[in-house]
Design an enzyme around this catalytic site. Structure first.
Site, PDB file in Angstrom:
ATOM      1  N   TYR A 177     -12.156  -7.004   7.349  1.00 59.47           N
ATOM      2  CA  TYR A 177     -11.325  -8.207   7.198  1.00 59.47           C
ATOM      3  C   TYR A 177     -11.440  -9.124   8.417  1.00 59.47           C
ATOM      4  O   TYR A 177     -11.569  -8.664   9.552  1.00 59.47           O
ATOM      5  CB  TYR A 177      -9.851  -7.832   7.038  1.00 59.47           C
ATOM      6  CG  TYR A 177      -9.496  -7.069   5.786  1.00 59.47           C
ATOM      7  CD1 TYR A 177     -10.382  -6.979   4.706  1.00 59.47           C
ATOM      8  CD2 TYR A 177      -8.261  -6.436   5.671  1.00 59.47           C
ATOM      9  CE1 TYR A 177     -10.042  -6.278   3.567  1.00 59.47           C
ATOM     10  CE2 TYR A 177      -7.912  -5.728   4.530  1.00 59.47           C
ATOM     11  CZ  TYR A 177      -8.807  -5.650   3.485  1.00 59.47           C
ATOM     12  OH  TYR A 177      -8.462  -4.954   2.358  1.00 59.47           O
ATOM     13  N   ARG A 211       0.826  -1.211   0.000  1.00 57.84           N
ATOM     14  CA  ARG A 211       0.000   0.000   0.000  1.00 57.84           C
ATOM     15  C   ARG A 211       0.861   1.263   0.000  1.00 57.84           C
ATOM     16  O   ARG A 211       0.671   2.168  -0.811  1.00 57.84           O
ATOM     17  CB  ARG A 211      -0.916   0.014   1.222  1.00 57.84           C
ATOM     18  CG  ARG A 211      -1.924  -1.122   1.289  1.00 57.84           C
ATOM     19  CD  ARG A 211      -2.993  -0.999   0.230  1.00 57.84           C
ATOM     20  NE  ARG A 211      -4.121  -1.890   0.494  1.00 57.84           N
ATOM     21  CZ  ARG A 211      -5.202  -1.977  -0.260  1.00 57.84           C
ATOM     22  NH1 ARG A 211      -5.296  -1.226  -1.347  1.00 57.84           N
ATOM     23  NH2 ARG A 211      -6.183  -2.804   0.039  1.00 57.84           N
ATOM     24  N   TYR A 235     -11.588  12.044   1.864  1.00 57.65           N
ATOM     25  CA  TYR A 235     -12.036  11.829   3.241  1.00 57.65           C
ATOM     26  C   TYR A 235     -13.314  12.598   3.582  1.00 57.65           C
ATOM     27  O   TYR A 235     -13.686  12.709   4.743  1.00 57.65           O
ATOM     28  CB  TYR A 235     -10.935  12.231   4.225  1.00 57.65           C
ATOM     29  CG  TYR A 235     -10.570  11.155   5.208  1.00 57.65           C
ATOM     30  CD1 TYR A 235     -11.465  10.760   6.209  1.00 57.65           C
ATOM     31  CD2 TYR A 235      -9.337  10.518   5.161  1.00 57.65           C
ATOM     32  CE1 TYR A 235     -11.137   9.778   7.124  1.00 57.65           C
ATOM     33  CE2 TYR A 235      -8.988   9.531   6.074  1.00 57.65           C
ATOM     34  CZ  TYR A 235      -9.892   9.170   7.053  1.00 57.65           C
ATOM     35  OH  TYR A 235      -9.565   8.191   7.962  1.00 57.65           O
ATOM     36  N   HIS A 252      -8.593  16.051  11.539  1.00 60.80           N
ATOM     37  CA  HIS A 252      -8.413  17.501  11.577  1.00 60.80           C
ATOM     38  C   HIS A 252      -7.101  17.939  12.205  1.00 60.80           C
ATOM     39  O   HIS A 252      -6.876  19.128  12.433  1.00 60.80           O
ATOM     40  CB  HIS A 252      -9.607  18.167  12.253  1.00 60.80           C
ATOM     41  CG  HIS A 252     -10.742  18.354  11.305  1.00 60.80           C
ATOM     42  ND1 HIS A 252     -11.512  17.298  10.886  1.00 60.80           N
ATOM     43  CD2 HIS A 252     -11.192  19.441  10.634  1.00 60.80           C
ATOM     44  CE1 HIS A 252     -12.410  17.740  10.024  1.00 60.80           C
ATOM     45  NE2 HIS A 252     -12.232  19.025   9.843  1.00 60.80           N
ATOM     46  N   HIS A 260     -19.221  12.770   4.619  1.00 64.63           N
ATOM     47  CA  HIS A 260     -20.409  13.371   5.229  1.00 64.63           C
ATOM     48  C   HIS A 260     -21.635  12.459   5.242  1.00 64.63           C
ATOM     49  O   HIS A 260     -22.502  12.629   6.107  1.00 64.63           O
ATOM     50  CB  HIS A 260     -20.735  14.697   4.537  1.00 64.63           C
ATOM     51  CG  HIS A 260     -19.660  15.728   4.726  1.00 64.63           C
ATOM     52  ND1 HIS A 260     -18.897  16.204   3.692  1.00 64.63           N
ATOM     53  CD2 HIS A 260     -19.205  16.347   5.843  1.00 64.63           C
ATOM     54  CE1 HIS A 260     -18.019  17.085   4.159  1.00 64.63           C
ATOM     55  NE2 HIS A 260     -18.185  17.191   5.451  1.00 64.63           N
TER      56      HIS A 260
END
Length: 603
Positions: free
Chosen positions: A340, A105, A370, A192, A373
């Protein structure tokens, strides 16, 4: 040669000044213009060759033949539970698989970073200027005939129309994975610390110069903000006691800037590391929990090291909390999202003998990706009562009235919405969603299919293949005209999800590399840092290595209420609505001038 001729022909017909507008270079090859009407693809180390980097080398061909599709991998990892239970108990097998997950990844993310909104080619400025978000793909060149290069119409559809027609919720769709509001607010709170768009400079700029997990949302981005919130005694942060429990201090007591509407009483203006966290009580709940955890860890270290001064206690506690955060994110948060049966593991030593760079740069596309909402419900259910958005926003009195314990219990029980698939965006964040789309256009994102190719996925050939159904596909066809002109942000939210899953394929395959590289690229995961002495000895090291969302709650919330990131019972209990409007509360109900002042698209 034929492919090259067709691409150049398309560019010429469309009036393109830049031959790279057609994105001719495949498999992560780099397009470089040669003169005004020619291009050259740099296929170096891509594993492919040819004019457009489309011919696989021998070893690449073998790898492609052996490599299973993402759907196959997902199926294997989410089925055969008995087999995975055995694998999870065999350390060397679990470590081997986890190492592969991390390396496969994270290697998809360029390190050092390459591009930003103003530099579609490699430059020292793009590398060194930390005030920019980096880019997974360079921006579409300025002189292209269409917003996506050469595909699609000359103008993109009206962003407000896109949101209303294909994103806005008709009826709440619960997440089939059982994701709850404890997860939703954790996601919002956690991200954030590195999604801090500098709106005054533009959506391509960030105030989060550390570009990773630094817990600046707990401690503050600037040294001045941090110092204003510190006690400067025993390493602790300032706090106040209310009803026998610890809460953040007020703005008045710290002189820390926070974003609150003017009508909020002074005693409800809590001061925390992130200035926007007064927006939602769910964020203030997590801010309170992490404040308590920091001060608790300081007490543990003080007992272990009575010789240490305030500064060392503070700094070491911060490193411990960073470690706790990363472990919780990998082993609880990402574990839940993945679905998983294989148990993910936080163990930095898995990468010590691998090629890995301990640095990170947040990408603009990761920020856009990301925007989850749809997780948000229509109302918030707390201790048998319902609060609509108008009642919930900027209302810390709700947290004080019910207490952190009841918040944890209630949010653990309340199911969140499904992110991908059909329309599930709440009306309260319609303007936020529109702003997200407008800003991605301002940053000149490439098409959704180009991002699929960037993350080794097959591009979709039709809108119906993207959505998995006809009605939504027809709406998108009317709006965009060409699947290769489909935009990243709305596509992520309308993409057909995996069976009984919260996300579609692209969200997972693009999001996982950004996430894991950002987490494992943290300095505390490096060989020089990852040792007991960094964290005050075995006591501090143990706090990290035993951390979980449940242990965080038990250590800091009265009564140790059960929690997880998924509901244990899908049947929600009936609640009483208090003073609630029958209509959904939109942003107009909550003073949008305050909300949109800073980083609205990230909340």
């Amino acid at each position: 040669m034929l492919a090259r001729a067709l691409l150049l022909c398309a560019a010429v017909v469309c009036g393109a000044a830049n031959p790279c507008c057609s994105h001719p270079c495949q498999n992560r090859g780099v397009c470089m213009s040669v003169g005004f009407d020619q291009y050259k693809c740099d296929c170096t180390r891509t594993g492919f060759y040819g004019e457009n980097c489309t011919t696989p080398e021998f070893l690449t061909r073998i790898k492609l033949l052996l490599k299973p599709t993402p759907d196959t991998v997902h199926y294997i990892l989410t089925h055969f539970k008995g087999v995975w239970n055995i694998v999870n108990k065999i350390s060397f097998l679990r470590n081997m698989i986890m190492r592969y997950v991390l390396t496969s990844r994270s290697h998809l993310i360029e390190s050092p970073p390459t591009y930003n909104v103003h530099y579609s080619y490699k430059s020292w400025e793009a590398f060194s200027n930390l005030s920019y978000y980096t880019r997974a793909l360079p921006p579409v060149p300025d002189d292209c005939p269409t917003p996506m290069g050469v595909k699609g119409r000359k103008e993109l559809p009206d962003s407000k129309e896109v949101v209303k027609k294909v994103l806005l919720r008709r009826k709440f769709i619960p997440d089939p994975q059982g994701t709850n509001l404890m997860f939703a607010f954790f996601a919002q709170h956690f991200t954030h610390q590195f999604f801090k768009t500098d709106i005054e400079r533009g959506p391509a700029f960030t105030k989060g110069k550390n570009h990773g997990v630094d817990l600046s949302h707990v401690y503050g981005e600037s040294l001045e903000r941090q110092h204003n919130r510190r006690l400067f005694k025993d390493g602790k942060m300032k706090y106040q006691m209310i009803n026998g429990e610890m809460y953040p201090p007020t703005v008045k007591d710290t002189q820390v800037e926070m974003i609150y509407p003017p009508h909020i009483p002074e005693h409800l203006k809590f001061a925390v590391g992130q200035e926007v966290f007064g927006l939602v009580p769910g964020l203030m709940m997590y801010a309170t929990i992490w404040l308590r955890e920091h001060n608790r860890v300081c007490d543990v270290l003080k007992q272990e090291h009575p010789e240490w001064g305030d500064e060392q206690l503070f700094q070491t506690s911060r490193l411990i909390l960073i470690g706790e955060t990363i472990k919780i994110v990998i082993e609880d948060y990402v574990q839940h999202l993945s679905g998983y049966h294989f148990k993910l593991k936080f163990d930095p030593e898995l990468l010590f003998n691998q090629q890995f760079q301990y640095q990170n740069r947040i990408a603009a596309e990761f920020n856009t990706l990301y925007h989850w909402h749809p997780l948000l419900p229509d109302v918030f259910q707390i201790d048998g009562q319902e609060y609509n958005y108008q009642q919930f926003i900027y209302n810390n009195s709700v947290l004080l009235e019910h207490g952190v314990t009841q918040f944890v219990e209630s949010f653990t029980r309340q199911i969140a919405g499904r992110v991908a698939g059909r329309r599930n965006l709440p009306a309260a964040v319609e303007k936020v969603s529109k702003a997200s789309l407008d800003q991605s256009r301002e940053m000149k994102y490439q098409s959704f299919n180009e991002y699929r190719k960037r993350f080794l996925l097959k591009p979709y050939e039709s809108f119906e293949e993207l959505t998995g159904e006809k009605e939504m596909a027809a709406e998108l066809e009317a709006l965009y005209g060409d699947i290769d002109a489909m935009e990243l942000y709305p596509a992520l939210l309308v993409e057909k999800p995996a069976p009984d899953a919260i996300f579609g394929e692209t969200m997972v395959e693009a999001g996982a590399p950004f996430s894991l590289k950002g987490l494992m690229g943290n300095p505390i995961c490096s060989p020089e840092y990852w040792k007991p002495s960094t964290f005050g000895g075995e006591v501090g090291f143990k706090i990290i290595n035993t951390a979980s969302i449940q242990s965080l709650i038990c250590s800091n919330v009265k009564g140790c209420p059960f929690t997880s990131f998924s509901v244990q019972d899908a049947h929600l209990t009936k609640t009483v609505t208090i003073n609630a409007s029958s209509s959904h509360s939109g942003l107009d109900d909550i003073n949008p001038t305050v909300l949109l002042k800073e980083r609205s698209t990230e909340l």
